[in-house]
Design a protein around this motif. Structure first.
Motif, mmCIF file in Angstrom:
data_model
loop_
_atom_site.group_PDB
_atom_site.id
_atom_site.type_symbol
_atom_site.label_atom_id
_atom_site.label_comp_id
_atom_site.label_asym_id
_atom_site.label_seq_id
_atom_site.Cartn_x
_atom_site.Cartn_y
_atom_site.Cartn_z
ATOM 1 N N LYS A 1 -3.081 -6.241 0.039
ATOM 2 C CA LYS A 1 -3.230 -7.684 -0.143
ATOM 3 C C LYS A 1 -2.790 -8.170 -1.517
ATOM 4 N N VAL A 2 -3.011 -7.369 -2.549
ATOM 5 C CA VAL A 2 -2.806 -7.801 -3.935
ATOM 6 C C VAL A 2 -1.664 -6.997 -4.552
ATOM 7 N N PRO A 3 -0.579 -7.641 -4.986
ATOM 8 C CA PRO A 3 0.561 -6.895 -5.516
ATOM 9 C C PRO A 3 0.212 -5.934 -6.654
ATOM 10 N N ALA A 4 -0.653 -6.353 -7.576
ATOM 11 C CA ALA A 4 -0.985 -5.481 -8.704
ATOM 12 C C ALA A 4 -1.744 -4.241 -8.254
ATOM 13 N N ILE A 5 -2.606 -4.390 -7.243
ATOM 14 C CA ILE A 5 -3.312 -3.219 -6.713
ATOM 15 C C ILE A 5 -2.337 -2.319 -5.979
ATOM 16 N N ALA A 6 -1.408 -2.902 -5.230
ATOM 17 C CA ALA A 6 -0.385 -2.104 -4.551
ATOM 18 C C ALA A 6 0.428 -1.310 -5.565
ATOM 19 N N ALA A 7 0.782 -1.954 -6.671
ATOM 20 C CA ALA A 7 1.539 -1.263 -7.715
ATOM 21 C C ALA A 7 0.723 -0.102 -8.279
ATOM 22 N N ASP B 1 0.852 -1.181 0.000
ATOM 23 C CA ASP B 1 0.000 0.000 0.000
ATOM 24 C C ASP B 1 0.892 1.236 0.000
ATOM 25 N N SER B 2 0.659 2.150 -0.943
ATOM 26 C CA SER B 2 1.537 3.317 -1.082
ATOM 27 C C SER B 2 1.617 4.144 0.192
#
Length: 210
Positions: A130-136, A47-48
């Motif tokens: 939770k989700v790497p692509a969303i974090a990115a 999370d940014s």
């Protein structure tokens, strides 16, 4: 040291989508969509909001280099005021996904709502943790918006925009009451409307972009 998400959780051709800027009193809402490459790990995704500015900046460049596809989109202040912040956010998320040069097989959206998309989509509450692509996606959106707010600090001095990024901090609210609203303030948000009404009326909304 903040641990990153497990990159082995990356799914092939699945886009992560997130937004930054729903709560501020000024500026656009910025969204991003990212399809990560399982074969090109990116360490430290999270999370940014949990990352330092320096770490976000470094990951911003790495994501853009290693992702299979990414796109940053936005909804402007006039769209936020015309549509409301929820619908403007959904529109910006649609734009982010539609801007990908690879069509994902599905999309994972941070939060509890999904925009209308051409592919299956699922909402993931706290997905940026939770989700790497969303974090990115959260990192691309936040770095992009933060940079823009730093530029707005120069265009509209006295509000502290570069520091609070448009959020309703005491510094921002005091400046809004003292200086009035700027063209980048969201007139549909109560503190901005109050400041405008105290000075005799609203700024005329520009036409929506085509």
């Amino acid at each position: 040291m903040q641990m990153g998400l497990d990159f082995e959780l990356v799914e092939e051709y699945v886009a992560g989508v997130d937004e930054v800027g729903r709560g501020p009193l000024c500026g656009p809402v910025v969204t991003a969509a990212v399809i990560l490459d399982p074969a090109r790990p990116i360490l430290g995704l999270n999370d940014s909001k949990k990352l330092s500015q320096a770490r976000r900046e470094a990951l911003y460049d790495e994501i853009r280099e290693k992702a299979l596809s990414w796109h940053i989109a936005r909804a402007e202040v006039v769209e936020i005021d015309t549509l409301n912040i929820l619908h403007a956010t959904m529109l910006a998320m649609q734009r982010a996904v539609e801007g990908l040069h690879i069509t994902p097989r599905r999309a994972l959206i941070d939060g509890n709502r999904c925009p209308r998309l051409a592919m299956p989509a699922s909402a993931v509450v706290q997905g940026d943790s939770k989700v790497p692509a969303i974090a990115a996606a959260s990192i691309l959106a936040k770095v992009s918006r933060d940079r823009e707010m730093a530029e707005m600090e120069l265009a509209y001095p006295g509000y502290g925009i570069g520091g609070h990024k448009g959020y309703p901090t005491p510094v921002h609210l005091e400046a809004l009451a003292r200086l009035g609203a700027t063209p980048i303030h969201r007139q549909s948000f109560a503190p901005v409307r109050a400041a405008l009404e105290a000075r005799g009326g609203l700024i005329t909304l520009a036409a929506l972009p085509a």
